[in-house]
Write an enzyme that holds these catalytic residues in place. Structure first.
Site, PDB file in Angstrom:
ATOM      1  CB  SER A 261       4.550  -2.600   1.917  1.00  0.00           C
ATOM      2  OG  SER A 261       3.739  -3.686   2.022  1.00  0.00           O
ATOM      3  CE  LYS A 262       2.351  -2.168  -6.620  1.00  0.00           C
ATOM      4  NZ  LYS A 262       0.881  -2.688  -6.578  1.00  0.00           N
ATOM      5  NE  ARG A 263       5.341  -7.688  -0.654  1.00  0.00           N
ATOM      6  CZ  ARG A 263       6.338  -7.784   0.234  1.00  0.00           C
ATOM      7  NH1 ARG A 263       5.927  -8.426   1.479  1.00  0.00           N
ATOM      8  NH2 ARG A 263       7.289  -7.049   0.431  1.00  0.00           N
TER       9      ARG A 263
END
Ligand code: GLU
Length: 510
Positions: A261-263
């Site tokens: 994910s972007k996280r």
């Protein structure tokens, strides 16, 4: 089956393209080119609520940067256009009508509130063969009632009618044959009167058929939709020309088992997007591989290996070699762990593969920004000497600034260790030697300096480390005489003089 292989990359412009999407596009490209087929870009923008301005432009720029060109696309056109689904509304209506007339689909009037109420009443409610009889739709209402609701401009949706207890076979080139029972499917909405647009499922299937797509190669997250798509093909009478599927393994976070994910990128400091993205609403910026200094060919090579391997030790492949070597047989079913260290490694390899001249050209804008004015010849020499030490072009500056600007200060620790009481005198003698050399090539300097050290019974380490400190300002850099060879005799003498003055004054101040 059609004669020519045709594949499509079908992103929805709902934000910046994720790096996983780029991998999907790449696999489509590799397969199409290997088969002598066409690679098509289709923009799936029927969900108007999720449309993000700039997203389509971003997709185009990404593939321009990577050098993967589409044979047909919204920008380029082609015989099967338009290639933006929002421009194909009228086409979908024909097939909605066909499905309604054949009884493969029906109209439903249930409001969101009514659906919500049902969900409250029935555990795990889904709109299907067992529940549709209790709902407000053209199967439970009379023909007149249905017509009058439509005439009265009541909003409605069209749902596909899934008959229970039928086997649905999805033939997947990576996963093999997967058979599921239609009973688990629900009567998905395929069209909404509110915006007169089909949903993703119908538009996707209709377009794949009309565009004569032979292979649907997409991310694993679309695998659950595949049985419905097969059902739609069947209902539309297109089973004979149904494309083959390949659902690519998920990209997993660097550690653990979840989806990348972007996280994860933010947390571990790497981009998850090909290009930098500026959110049009919040103005927030997300980093991109291009802006972080990755070379497009390195990214292609890196992505090719996320879910595929050639079955040999070879890791470096040109795009053409990938086209030749790619096969679905060697794609994995299980998720591919995203390892940004591997991306850096690839970038390093691709930097080493560039000629020194090419690398010098990439370095030029950085030098300009630093106010350095150097000849291409000098820059070419310099990058050749330091390229083995960098993973990114931008790191060249750190490794080579002393070739272009004299040190203005001297590293404290190195000075304490390397600049002794006797050093100024020794450096003066070295200056003398240097100014008397007839040949200032690296080899000759080395020979002369080593001889001088020996004759005077000096310590090589002491001399060379002090020399380096004077020229570089610290204890790093490539072979000493390669540095002085590039900066030249005058500059070498100037820097020695400067160091003697500065460091001796320092001594006196202590
Ligand atoms: N529009 C879908 C997406 O955004 C396409 C999935 C497919 O390739 O069928 O990925």
């Amino acid at each position: 089956m059609y004669h020519k292989t045709r594949v499509r990359f079908a992103p929805s412009p709902t934000g910046p393209l994720h790096i996983g999407g780029v991998r999907t596009a790449l696999y489509n490209y590799l397969y199409a080119k290997q088969q002598g087929g066409d690679f098509i870009l289709r923009i799936e923008d029927t969900d108007t609520t999720r449309f993000v301005p700039g997203a389509e432009e971003y997709i185009r720029e990404t593939f321009d940067w990577l050098g993967l060109s589409f044979d047909e696309s919204p920008a380029k056109g082609g015989a099967y256009g338009p290639y933006r689904q929002s421009e194909r509304r009228e086409i979908y209506k024909v097939y909605v009508k066909q499905l309604l007339e054949s009884g493969a689909a029906y109209i439903a009037f249930d409001t969101p509130e009514e659906l919500e109420a049902r969900r409250g009443e029935i555990a795990n409610f889904q709109y299907d063969a067992t529940t549709r009889e209790k709902m407000r739709n053209s199967l439970t209402l009379s023909q007149e009632e249905t017509q009058s609701l439509i005439d009265g401009a009541t909003q409605y949706v069209v749902r596909i009618k899934i008959d229970p207890d039928r086997d649905i076979t999805v033939n997947d080139m990576i996963r093999g044959e997967v058979v599921i029972s239609s009973t688990v499917l629900d009567d998905k909405v395929i069209y909404k009167s509110s915006d007169e647009l089909p949903t993703y499922h119908l538009a996707n299937v209709v377009d794949d058929h009309l565009m004569e797509i032979t292979h649907v190669i997409r991310g694993e997250e679309w695998l659950p939709s595949a049985p419905l798509h097969v059902w739609l093909y069947r209902s539309l009478g297109w089973e004979e020309s149904m494309p083959r599927f390949a659902h690519l393994p998920l990209l997993l976070k660097p550690e653990g088992n979840g989806k990348l994910s972007k996280r994860d990128g933010d947390r571990l400091g790497f981009p998850v997007f090909p290009l930098e993205w500026k959110d049009p609403v919040t103005g927030d910026r997300s980093s991109g591989y291009r802006e972080s200094g990755y070379l497009p060919d390195a990214i292609i090579n890196f992505l090719a290996f996320l879910g595929w391997n050639p079955g040999t030790e070879q890791e470096i492949f040109t795009l053409d070699e990938l086209v030749q070597a790619f096969s679905f047989d060697r794609c994995s079913k299980s998720g591919a762990k995203f390892d940004v260290e591997k991306a850096k490694w690839y970038n390093h390899q691709y930097i080493l593969n560039l000629t020194d001249g090419e690398l010098a050209t990439l370095f030029a804008p950085i030098l300009k920004e630093k106010g350095v004015n150097a000849t291409q010849e000098k820059v070419t020499k310099v990058v050749g000497l330091v390229k083995a030490r960098v993973h990114f072009v931008k790191e060249l500056w750190d490794q080579s600034s002393f070739f272009f600007v004299a040190p203005v200060s001297y590293d404290e620790k190195t000075t304490r260790k390397r600049w002794k009481k006797e050093t100024p005198g020794q450096m003066r003698a070295l200056m003398q030697l240097i100014s008397e050399m007839d040949d200032f090539s690296a080899e000759n300097q080395e020979k002369a300096v080593m001889e001088w050290i020996q004759q005077n019974q000096l310590h090589t380490g002491n001399i060379m480390n002090a020399f380096r400190l004077a020229i570089v300002g610290e204890g790093k850099g490539p072979h000493m005489f390669n540095i002085t060879d590039v900066i030249g005799r005058d500059e070498t003498l100037r820097r020695l003089e400067q160091a003697i003055t500065t460091l001796t004054e320092r001594e006196e101040n202590i």
